[in-house]
Design a protein around this motif. Sequence first.
Motif, PDB file in Angstrom:
ATOM      1  N   THR A 108     -10.780   0.835   7.049  1.00 22.62           N
ATOM      2  CA  THR A 108     -10.314   2.015   7.787  1.00 22.62           C
ATOM      3  C   THR A 108     -11.013   2.112   9.141  1.00 22.62           C
ATOM      4  O   THR A 108     -10.367   2.361  10.175  1.00 22.62           O
ATOM      5  CB  THR A 108     -10.597   3.294   6.981  1.00 22.62           C
ATOM      6  OG1 THR A 108      -9.992   3.190   5.698  1.00 22.62           O
ATOM      7  CG2 THR A 108     -10.054   4.523   7.690  1.00 22.62           C
ATOM      8  N   HIS A 112      -9.161   2.023  12.792  1.00 26.09           N
ATOM      9  CA  HIS A 112      -9.334   3.213  13.634  1.00 26.09           C
ATOM     10  C   HIS A 112      -9.919   2.847  14.997  1.00 26.09           C
ATOM     11  O   HIS A 112      -9.506   3.404  16.033  1.00 26.09           O
ATOM     12  CB  HIS A 112     -10.238   4.219  12.912  1.00 26.09           C
ATOM     13  CG  HIS A 112     -10.399   5.529  13.627  1.00 26.09           C
ATOM     14  ND1 HIS A 112     -11.467   5.799  14.462  1.00 26.09           N
ATOM     15  CD2 HIS A 112      -9.614   6.643  13.639  1.00 26.09           C
ATOM     16  CE1 HIS A 112     -11.350   7.018  14.940  1.00 26.09           C
ATOM     17  NE2 HIS A 112     -10.239   7.551  14.471  1.00 26.09           N
ATOM     18  N   ILE A 139      -4.053   5.352   7.923  1.00 28.12           N
ATOM     19  CA  ILE A 139      -3.794   6.626   7.247  1.00 28.12           C
ATOM     20  C   ILE A 139      -3.869   6.446   5.735  1.00 28.12           C
ATOM     21  O   ILE A 139      -4.457   7.264   5.013  1.00 28.12           O
ATOM     22  CB  ILE A 139      -2.423   7.184   7.671  1.00 28.12           C
ATOM     23  CG1 ILE A 139      -2.441   7.605   9.147  1.00 28.12           C
ATOM     24  CG2 ILE A 139      -2.022   8.377   6.799  1.00 28.12           C
ATOM     25  CD1 ILE A 139      -1.091   8.029   9.696  1.00 28.12           C
ATOM     26  N   PHE A 142      -7.524   6.025   4.729  1.00 28.31           N
ATOM     27  CA  PHE A 142      -8.237   7.302   4.749  1.00 28.31           C
ATOM     28  C   PHE A 142      -7.963   8.056   3.450  1.00 28.31           C
ATOM     29  O   PHE A 142      -8.878   8.598   2.831  1.00 28.31           O
ATOM     30  CB  PHE A 142      -7.792   8.147   5.951  1.00 28.31           C
ATOM     31  CG  PHE A 142      -8.714   8.063   7.135  1.00 28.31           C
ATOM     32  CD1 PHE A 142      -9.997   8.588   7.089  1.00 28.31           C
ATOM     33  CD2 PHE A 142      -8.297   7.459   8.302  1.00 28.31           C
ATOM     34  CE1 PHE A 142     -10.848   8.514   8.181  1.00 28.31           C
ATOM     35  CE2 PHE A 142      -9.136   7.373   9.403  1.00 28.31           C
ATOM     36  CZ  PHE A 142     -10.414   7.900   9.344  1.00 28.31           C
ATOM     37  N   LEU A 164      -8.354  11.706  10.500  1.00 27.76           N
ATOM     38  CA  LEU A 164      -7.046  11.522   9.868  1.00 27.76           C
ATOM     39  C   LEU A 164      -5.972  12.330  10.603  1.00 27.76           C
ATOM     40  O   LEU A 164      -4.866  11.830  10.854  1.00 27.76           O
ATOM     41  CB  LEU A 164      -7.116  11.942   8.399  1.00 27.76           C
ATOM     42  CG  LEU A 164      -5.796  11.869   7.623  1.00 27.76           C
ATOM     43  CD1 LEU A 164      -5.204  10.462   7.664  1.00 27.76           C
ATOM     44  CD2 LEU A 164      -5.993  12.323   6.175  1.00 27.76           C
ATOM     45  N   TYR A 197       0.467  10.459   5.031  1.00 29.88           N
ATOM     46  CA  TYR A 197      -0.327  11.618   5.420  1.00 29.88           C
ATOM     47  C   TYR A 197      -0.140  12.768   4.429  1.00 29.88           C
ATOM     48  O   TYR A 197      -1.112  13.401   3.999  1.00 29.88           O
ATOM     49  CB  TYR A 197       0.084  12.030   6.833  1.00 29.88           C
ATOM     50  CG  TYR A 197      -0.697  13.183   7.428  1.00 29.88           C
ATOM     51  CD1 TYR A 197      -2.079  13.171   7.494  1.00 29.88           C
ATOM     52  CD2 TYR A 197      -0.025  14.293   7.960  1.00 29.88           C
ATOM     53  CE1 TYR A 197      -2.785  14.215   8.066  1.00 29.88           C
ATOM     54  CE2 TYR A 197      -0.714  15.334   8.531  1.00 29.88           C
ATOM     55  CZ  TYR A 197      -2.096  15.305   8.581  1.00 29.88           C
ATOM     56  OH  TYR A 197      -2.786  16.337   9.149  1.00 29.88           O
TER      57      TYR A 197
END
Length: 572
Positions: A108, A112, A139, A142, A164, A197
């Motif tokens: 992650t 990112h 996403i 996360f 996020l 999400y």
Amino acid sequence: MFDFLPFGRNKTTDPLSSLKALTNWINNELPMGDMYTAHEKITQCIVELNNKTDPFSKDRLQMLMQLDEQGVELQESLCQQYLQNPRMSRVIESRLWNSIHAYYWETTRGYHAFIMDYVGNPSGSKIKSLLPKITARAINYFGMTFKWNYFRYEQLEPKMWKRLHNLYHFAEYEEFDHEPIKLYDVTGKSATCTDLYVQALMLNNLNTGSLFPKQIDMVSMWLEEWSSSMTLKKVYDPAQHVFCVDLSTDRGGKRIRKMQNNDMQRYWGTHDLVCRIERVKTKLLKGDAPARLGLGEACRLPGCLEFLDDLMRHWAPTVTRVNRLHARTTVVKMIEVVHEVEDIFGQVRVDNELALLSKKPTDTDIDKGALSYDEMVDVRLYGFVTKRTQAKLGAAGSPLDQQQVAHHERWVMENESEGGYGATLNVMGNDWIRLDKLVGLKPERSGQWQIGVVRRLSKPAAGQLYVGIEVLVKLPIVVTLHAKQLYSTGYAVDGVDAADMLLPIAGVYVPKDDENHFPNSLVVDPSEYAPDRVLELAAGKKRYMIRLTDVLEKGDDWLRVAFVIVVKAKTS
């Protein structure tokens, strides 16, 4: 955990020197026959790649993506190994959890960083074509990182939510938030950034500290299919929307109660989701297999039906707030705790034996534990004393003299109610505490041991563990059970039938609870249960023939089972 030194390689064979070198290392040097070692080495490579100070080039991103694609199946295998072995040792559990969490977090962090580099210099970046895929992966990871924190009842760092939210907002800005994206070739699954999400938001909405890891994982899997029933909107519709999230905050989503409109709010409804769950439940009741409905093998009936009901209540568009059965008050009080089943039964037995030495009580003394042992049993089973019992124990000596002192812990409880207690402890030294763990409790200034069950866990701060305990029974009675056959086995030793030569079984009697619709029940070792098993229950000098019926609940080393009295046997 990870060996951050090179794997015995020189600079010319560094797998991170180029995409070609990495491919060669994966094909020829990665020990795929050893799943854990291969996973560890891939995670180590990702850590080293993240720590490089080289520019965020397209080649470097492709190396990260290739490592992730190689590691995703290994990661899934370790996750299944963790979930399918809930009774593994703490050492193994910790090693697996840390390996899995490290992979999710480091991958992650890598994705990112590339996205943030693009945001800082979009015109100079060459990774634009890969943005939808790496944003969706970030996403998703996360959400997975959050999920594995929930497994340990840990609080999420606020900055994690902020990152996020920013990723989803970025997907919106770049207008690929609703674009179906194939995350990995090996899995073949596709999802949109919005779906991924929403899955993270909805799973966080269930993080109450009362779910087991397997239950959390089961809901996570269901949400992969169900999240398409929910769509995020920028404009609030009171007729449809139930939850909202503010992208400018460092918190997850919440149920809408007081509307405060702003441009960073996103809204979604759950009507279609609840209807979908209702259809699944209807098919289960008609006999469809859970696996056929996409619920997975971990979904076992009838417990799964109750779990689906809980989800519908939690996510329903209209919710009736459930008041606590008992008011909770803040206190500071010492409480003694024992947690081994044998020790719990031992402490309760001493209380029961002390009751035998007490004087003949009045009716108002029943709740004070002043009844004799036999009278207590009659009152609990029938609601009244059936007849005068035999003389109480005389010169048997004090049961306290015979007590085997169990290992006690002393907790400082911070709140209590008629139904239970709450305490915050140090994590160190309390790794035995798990959901549904049976405990013996003796609050200060209380003359008797109670039996409770751990119902809620959370980690409000580093090194702290909050424990919520429900009192199962305030005046427990230890009973002795003997296996009984309704017929002779045909084998006898010295004239005694082999069916009567089994060792006695210890149990605790739990009186019926009309308020919660629980019948008379026993707490016993799980290995002693069989449907319709007939046992002789001995309490003091009374004997009862009973038949075990339904399992009401169970933990790792205990089981609560309902029973009915077949006949009251002759007093011995």
